[in-house]
Scaffold this motif. Sequence first.
Motif, mmCIF file in Angstrom:
data_model
loop_
_atom_site.group_PDB
_atom_site.id
_atom_site.type_symbol
_atom_site.label_atom_id
_atom_site.label_comp_id
_atom_site.label_asym_id
_atom_site.label_seq_id
_atom_site.Cartn_x
_atom_site.Cartn_y
_atom_site.Cartn_z
ATOM 1 N N PRO A 146 4.336 8.212 1.655
ATOM 2 C CA PRO A 146 4.055 7.703 0.287
ATOM 3 C C PRO A 146 3.933 8.639 -1.143
ATOM 4 O O PRO A 146 4.311 8.301 -2.262
ATOM 5 N N LEU A 147 3.489 9.801 -0.664
ATOM 6 C CA LEU A 147 3.413 10.759 -1.599
ATOM 7 C C LEU A 147 4.827 11.233 -2.170
ATOM 8 O O LEU A 147 5.198 11.451 -3.313
ATOM 9 N N VAL A 171 9.150 11.167 -6.252
ATOM 10 C CA VAL A 171 10.526 11.085 -6.461
ATOM 11 C C VAL A 171 10.935 9.835 -7.238
ATOM 12 O O VAL A 171 12.005 9.852 -8.219
ATOM 13 N N GLN A 172 10.530 8.551 -7.104
ATOM 14 C CA GLN A 172 10.942 7.467 -7.685
ATOM 15 C C GLN A 172 11.079 7.443 -9.277
ATOM 16 O O GLN A 172 11.881 7.154 -9.724
ATOM 17 N N VAL A 224 -1.116 -7.439 -9.770
ATOM 18 C CA VAL A 224 -0.558 -7.967 -8.870
ATOM 19 C C VAL A 224 -0.179 -7.116 -7.543
ATOM 20 O O VAL A 224 -0.321 -7.454 -6.282
ATOM 21 N N GLN A 225 0.579 -6.381 -7.955
ATOM 22 C CA GLN A 225 1.324 -4.964 -6.853
ATOM 23 C C GLN A 225 0.053 -4.471 -6.079
ATOM 24 O O GLN A 225 0.197 -4.448 -4.811
ATOM 25 N N PHE A 226 -1.016 -4.372 -6.822
ATOM 26 C CA PHE A 226 -2.032 -3.558 -6.081
ATOM 27 C C PHE A 226 -2.632 -4.377 -4.932
ATOM 28 O O PHE A 226 -2.876 -3.992 -3.882
ATOM 29 N N PHE A 227 -3.169 -5.529 -5.423
ATOM 30 C CA PHE A 227 -3.942 -6.326 -4.400
ATOM 31 C C PHE A 227 -2.606 -6.770 -3.366
ATOM 32 O O PHE A 227 -3.294 -7.013 -2.024
ATOM 33 N N ASN A 233 6.459 1.698 -8.651
ATOM 34 C CA ASN A 233 6.143 2.223 -7.346
ATOM 35 C C ASN A 233 4.846 2.799 -7.033
ATOM 36 O O ASN A 233 4.164 2.755 -5.988
ATOM 37 N N PHE A 234 4.149 3.494 -8.249
ATOM 38 C CA PHE A 234 2.825 3.903 -8.228
ATOM 39 C C PHE A 234 1.976 2.604 -7.460
ATOM 40 O O PHE A 234 1.052 3.025 -7.031
#
Length: 494
Positions: free
Chosen positions: A56-57, A62-63, A310-313, A444-445
């Motif tokens: 994940p790091l 990178v992204q 939304v992405q976080f949850f 992506n974060f």
Amino acid sequence: MNNNKPNLSFWQIWNMCFGFLGIQFGFALQNGNVSRIFQTLGANVDDIPILWVAAPLTGLIVQPIIGYWSDKTWGKLGRRRPFFLYGAILTTLSLFIMPNSPTLWIAAGMLWIMDASINVTMEPFRALVGDNLPNKQRATGYAMQSFFIGVGAVVASALPWMMTNWFDIANTAAAGQIPDSVKYSFYFGAVVLLVAVGWTIITTKEYSPEELAAFNQQEQTQAEQAVSAQINFSKGGSVFTVLGLAVLGLVIGLNLEKELYLLAAGLVSFGVIQFIAAALQAKNYTSGGFYQVVNDVFTMPEAMKQLAWVQFFSWFALFAMWIYTTSAVTSFHYGSSDTSSAAYNNGADWVGILFAAYNGFAALAALCIPIIVKRVGLKLAHALNLILGALGLASFMFIQDPSLLIWPMIGIGFAWASILSLPYAMLSTSVPSHKMGVYMGIFNFFIVIPQLLAASVLGLILRHFFQNQPIYALMLGAVSFVLAAVAVLRVKQS
């Protein structure tokens, strides 16, 4: 918004997304076999989560960088396709080298290189859909990517089993040696990745920066206004650094779980990044990539900020499922936490089937999602799919017969396919085209942050509030899916 891009045919969209099949082969082989490689080379079970933090790091770093560079690139191969090519070559080499690692630390280093290489290829693929498709076709484009992700995950995850049972290749080896079934799976996956990505490079054209600017004149004006905003990075840096140090002090002083060191390090790192941005801002060195990416994080369009929740949850729920389903099913449905018992191993094998099933259902769901979107719109379609995922996870608590757990995988498959497509479709209509890459990278974060948070606090929550019963992690995941569904209904779209 003036967006007059021509519609693409089904086969043009197919060709544009086909490379994702290869990318998913790389990811699935990595996710399914790297822990096995680590243990074979001498890693203790307790060491594996730390070794996996690299993945994940790497994506976190990178992204956005690749997104920023690809936004600025234009050459003979186009804008995004050079990154497809370079990333695919590096990933192919990594897939050949990884199962031949002679020591644990070489394998750990190869994980960093392989994950970085996959991210170099994957991030521009997300941006390419936004570049090439008109707004009304973007849900279809991202759903097509979800289809290839589902197919690739099912096939690649089963490759070691197929090598052993179909081709009689050994799945055991001497101590410290990687079995041939794993090696040949990686070799086959490397070839599939290179061929699939190469097919997209050959068959897909890109619009030039001038053509994209002509399609999106109104977007350009809005983007320039956003970039001009001034952010007080020093204040933010101070807040996050102090907060991180406070968490670190509590962990040390109260002898709390060591996983919380990860949370403290993340907070301090984000504070340091803001201090660097503040120093660059003070010296008026604001044209470089580092400052531009950090500034873009704080000047995200409003819809993107709303989609971040939304992405976080959504991804917190997914990581809860991925981390705890095996222990939940083996203890709750098979009644064993003894890893040497037949009951535990039968349950763990069944979880592998369940995970393959939801990926298969996701591939089918990807074909249905564009139809649902046409009927009810992007937001409601995504909310409904997330609710299906919530019902699927929650039902694990109430289903006693483990053979019936295959049915909740339908809802989870719909949620998974939707998470991989509809937020990106909504995002692509909310960000300026000339920054599509960097914003896709920043997006992506909100996948990585919940992953790191789940790794650092979910075990603590289970130990202190749920008697360390992993089945409750799936219930927390269900609640998180519901929160994501509520959050998506609040997103303001153009």
